[in-house]
Design a protein around this motif. Sequence first.
Motif, PDB file in Angstrom:
ATOM      1  N   ALA A   4      11.820  40.262 -62.138  1.00 56.68           N
ATOM      2  CA  ALA A   4      12.188  39.113 -61.266  1.00 56.68           C
ATOM      3  C   ALA A   4      10.767  38.698 -60.689  1.00 56.68           C
ATOM      4  O   ALA A   4       9.972  39.094 -60.446  1.00 56.68           O
ATOM      5  CB  ALA A   4      13.053  39.449 -60.255  1.00 56.68           C
ATOM      6  N   GLU A   5      11.065  37.101 -60.796  1.00 54.10           N
ATOM      7  CA  GLU A   5       9.556  36.532 -60.195  1.00 54.10           C
ATOM      8  C   GLU A   5       9.698  36.681 -58.875  1.00 54.10           C
ATOM      9  O   GLU A   5      10.780  36.388 -58.093  1.00 54.10           O
ATOM     10  CB  GLU A   5       9.829  34.978 -60.468  1.00 54.10           C
ATOM     11  N   PRO A   6       8.414  36.904 -58.148  1.00 51.14           N
ATOM     12  CA  PRO A   6       8.352  37.084 -56.758  1.00 51.14           C
ATOM     13  C   PRO A   6       8.530  35.963 -56.000  1.00 51.14           C
ATOM     14  O   PRO A   6       8.379  34.789 -56.282  1.00 51.14           O
ATOM     15  CB  PRO A   6       6.836  37.700 -56.566  1.00 51.14           C
ATOM     16  N   SER A   7       9.320  35.995 -54.849  1.00 56.08           N
ATOM     17  CA  SER A   7       9.469  34.749 -54.162  1.00 56.08           C
ATOM     18  C   SER A   7       8.311  34.464 -53.386  1.00 56.08           C
ATOM     19  O   SER A   7       7.294  35.381 -53.238  1.00 56.08           O
ATOM     20  CB  SER A   7      10.500  35.115 -52.969  1.00 56.08           C
ATOM     21  N   PRO A   8       8.348  33.076 -52.855  1.00 57.39           N
ATOM     22  CA  PRO A   8       7.108  32.698 -52.100  1.00 57.39           C
ATOM     23  C   PRO A   8       6.689  33.632 -50.954  1.00 57.39           C
ATOM     24  O   PRO A   8       5.567  33.634 -50.423  1.00 57.39           O
ATOM     25  CB  PRO A   8       7.377  31.148 -51.781  1.00 57.39           C
ATOM     26  N   TYR A   9       7.844  33.987 -50.257  1.00 58.38           N
ATOM     27  CA  TYR A   9       7.761  34.830 -49.123  1.00 58.38           C
ATOM     28  C   TYR A   9       6.881  36.267 -49.507  1.00 58.38           C
ATOM     29  O   TYR A   9       6.185  36.772 -48.699  1.00 58.38           O
ATOM     30  CB  TYR A   9       9.075  35.042 -48.475  1.00 58.38           C
ATOM     31  N   ASP A  10       7.343  36.844 -50.617  1.00 59.15           N
ATOM     32  CA  ASP A  10       6.833  38.148 -51.318  1.00 59.15           C
ATOM     33  C   ASP A  10       5.546  37.660 -51.528  1.00 59.15           C
ATOM     34  O   ASP A  10       4.265  38.586 -51.059  1.00 59.15           O
ATOM     35  CB  ASP A  10       7.568  38.574 -52.518  1.00 59.15           C
ATOM     36  N   ILE A  11       4.940  36.715 -52.326  1.00 60.25           N
ATOM     37  CA  ILE A  11       3.494  36.409 -52.413  1.00 60.25           C
ATOM     38  C   ILE A  11       2.715  36.343 -51.278  1.00 60.25           C
ATOM     39  O   ILE A  11       1.594  36.777 -51.179  1.00 60.25           O
ATOM     40  CB  ILE A  11       3.479  35.258 -53.383  1.00 60.25           C
ATOM     41  N   LEU A  12       3.459  35.612 -50.055  1.00 58.10           N
ATOM     42  CA  LEU A  12       2.469  35.370 -49.044  1.00 58.10           C
ATOM     43  C   LEU A  12       2.538  36.672 -47.924  1.00 58.10           C
ATOM     44  O   LEU A  12       1.834  36.918 -47.099  1.00 58.10           O
ATOM     45  CB  LEU A  12       2.771  34.166 -48.377  1.00 58.10           C
ATOM     46  N   GLY A  13       3.531  37.671 -48.335  1.00 56.35           N
ATOM     47  CA  GLY A  13       3.745  38.968 -47.462  1.00 56.35           C
ATOM     48  C   GLY A  13       4.302  38.452 -45.982  1.00 56.35           C
ATOM     49  O   GLY A  13       3.950  38.904 -44.963  1.00 56.35           O
ATOM     50  N   THR A  35      -7.647  38.059 -56.131  1.00 55.30           N
ATOM     51  CA  THR A  35      -8.769  37.977 -57.011  1.00 55.30           C
ATOM     52  C   THR A  35      -8.368  37.374 -58.191  1.00 55.30           C
ATOM     53  O   THR A  35      -7.324  37.833 -58.807  1.00 55.30           O
ATOM     54  CB  THR A  35      -8.922  39.448 -57.408  1.00 55.30           C
ATOM     55  N   GLY A  36      -8.995  36.462 -58.732  1.00 56.99           N
ATOM     56  CA  GLY A  36      -8.839  35.770 -60.002  1.00 56.99           C
ATOM     57  C   GLY A  36      -7.944  34.519 -59.678  1.00 56.99           C
ATOM     58  O   GLY A  36      -7.079  34.225 -58.861  1.00 56.99           O
ATOM     59  N   ALA A  37      -8.175  33.536 -60.759  1.00 53.46           N
ATOM     60  CA  ALA A  37      -7.510  32.265 -60.649  1.00 53.46           C
ATOM     61  C   ALA A  37      -5.798  32.249 -60.596  1.00 53.46           C
ATOM     62  O   ALA A  37      -5.140  31.505 -59.836  1.00 53.46           O
ATOM     63  CB  ALA A  37      -7.918  31.318 -61.700  1.00 53.46           C
ATOM     64  N   PRO A  38      -5.352  33.051 -61.262  1.00 48.16           N
ATOM     65  CA  PRO A  38      -3.800  33.165 -61.378  1.00 48.16           C
ATOM     66  C   PRO A  38      -3.220  33.564 -59.947  1.00 48.16           C
ATOM     67  O   PRO A  38      -2.252  32.863 -59.287  1.00 48.16           O
ATOM     68  CB  PRO A  38      -3.573  34.111 -62.405  1.00 48.16           C
ATOM     69  N   ALA A  39      -3.810  34.365 -59.558  1.00 49.83           N
ATOM     70  CA  ALA A  39      -3.510  34.728 -58.027  1.00 49.83           C
ATOM     71  C   ALA A  39      -3.681  33.745 -57.189  1.00 49.83           C
ATOM     72  O   ALA A  39      -2.776  33.726 -56.250  1.00 49.83           O
ATOM     73  CB  ALA A  39      -4.158  36.152 -57.619  1.00 49.83           C
ATOM     74  N   ARG A  40      -4.823  33.269 -56.844  1.00 52.97           N
ATOM     75  CA  ARG A  40      -5.065  32.017 -56.012  1.00 52.97           C
ATOM     76  C   ARG A  40      -4.099  30.800 -56.167  1.00 52.97           C
ATOM     77  O   ARG A  40      -3.682  30.160 -55.226  1.00 52.97           O
ATOM     78  CB  ARG A  40      -6.601  31.607 -56.246  1.00 52.97           C
ATOM     79  N   GLU A  41      -3.726  30.665 -57.760  1.00 54.25           N
ATOM     80  CA  GLU A  41      -2.852  29.429 -57.979  1.00 54.25           C
ATOM     81  C   GLU A  41      -1.339  29.784 -57.350  1.00 54.25           C
ATOM     82  O   GLU A  41      -0.667  29.170 -56.860  1.00 54.25           O
ATOM     83  CB  GLU A  41      -2.746  29.214 -59.256  1.00 54.25           C
ATOM     84  N   ALA A  42      -0.992  31.035 -57.581  1.00 56.31           N
ATOM     85  CA  ALA A  42       0.445  31.588 -57.089  1.00 56.31           C
ATOM     86  C   ALA A  42       0.457  31.545 -55.555  1.00 56.31           C
ATOM     87  O   ALA A  42       1.540  31.209 -54.746  1.00 56.31           O
ATOM     88  CB  ALA A  42       0.583  32.988 -57.461  1.00 56.31           C
ATOM     89  N   CYS A  43      -0.586  31.849 -54.831  1.00 51.04           N
ATOM     90  CA  CYS A  43      -0.714  32.026 -53.467  1.00 51.04           C
ATOM     91  C   CYS A  43      -0.459  30.234 -52.916  1.00 51.04           C
ATOM     92  O   CYS A  43       0.032  30.084 -52.081  1.00 51.04           O
ATOM     93  CB  CYS A  43      -2.062  32.421 -52.860  1.00 51.04           C
ATOM     94  N   THR A  44      -1.276  29.260 -53.558  1.00 51.16           N
ATOM     95  CA  THR A  44      -1.233  27.965 -53.328  1.00 51.16           C
ATOM     96  C   THR A  44      -0.073  27.438 -53.530  1.00 51.16           C
ATOM     97  O   THR A  44       0.500  26.686 -52.695  1.00 51.16           O
ATOM     98  CB  THR A  44      -2.352  27.364 -53.984  1.00 51.16           C
ATOM     99  N   THR A  45       0.505  27.913 -54.889  1.00 43.78           N
ATOM    100  CA  THR A  45       1.948  27.199 -54.982  1.00 43.78           C
ATOM    101  C   THR A  45       2.912  27.743 -53.987  1.00 43.78           C
ATOM    102  O   THR A  45       3.866  26.986 -53.629  1.00 43.78           O
ATOM    103  CB  THR A  45       2.417  27.827 -56.430  1.00 43.78           C
ATOM    104  N   LEU A  48       2.388  25.795 -50.999  1.00 41.44           N
ATOM    105  CA  LEU A  48       2.764  24.340 -50.700  1.00 41.44           C
ATOM    106  C   LEU A  48       4.418  24.483 -51.005  1.00 41.44           C
ATOM    107  O   LEU A  48       5.058  23.367 -50.260  1.00 41.44           O
ATOM    108  CB  LEU A  48       2.377  23.755 -52.227  1.00 41.44           C
ATOM    109  N   HIS A  49       4.995  25.338 -51.384  1.00 45.45           N
ATOM    110  CA  HIS A  49       6.571  25.618 -51.526  1.00 45.45           C
ATOM    111  C   HIS A  49       7.238  25.684 -49.913  1.00 45.45           C
ATOM    112  O   HIS A  49       8.122  25.342 -49.767  1.00 45.45           O
ATOM    113  CB  HIS A  49       6.954  26.862 -52.446  1.00 45.45           C
ATOM    114  N   LEU A  50       6.660  26.695 -49.294  1.00 46.50           N
ATOM    115  CA  LEU A  50       6.860  26.987 -47.981  1.00 46.50           C
ATOM    116  C   LEU A  50       6.564  26.013 -46.744  1.00 46.50           C
ATOM    117  O   LEU A  50       7.216  26.018 -45.853  1.00 46.50           O
ATOM    118  CB  LEU A  50       6.580  28.406 -47.699  1.00 46.50           C
TER     119      LEU A  50
END
Length: 140
Positions: A4-13, A35-45, A48-50
């Motif tokens: 399952a794709e992690p929720s925005p809450y899970d990504i930001l903790g 660390t890495g562009a994909p992780a930073r992009e996931a944090c930013t997304t 922006l979502h929350l």
Amino acid sequence: MPAAEPSPYDILGITPAATPPEVHAAYERALAAATGAPAREACTTAYLHLRNTGRRLGADILEYAAPDPSTTAREAFAGVAEQRFLPQDAPAPPITTLVVLRRSTTAEDHREPPPTDTTFATPARFTATAEVLPPVDIPR
């Protein structure tokens, strides 16, 4: 089966009860730890979502929506009523034994109240006089 794709809450903790300042602080922490562009992009997304209240509300409704009530009821009462309360071969009792209507009781319940001989006097301050009428201008 894909994970399952992690929720925005899970990504930001954070929890769904987080306030906007807590969301921003969690975003900065997660961005610093990423660390890495994909992780930073996931944090930013996720941020922006929350931070958008409309998107956040939509995500919360989809994520935490109540389950199907029929499924919930079926699961809740799964082991409770495995046996029937009344045996299948027992006939139902006649309706006359379940409901007893007595004409005297019914008539007493629906009887009109007796008329009263007393009259109620209206206090003088509540009587209608010409003083209660609005002023009217009559054209000449």
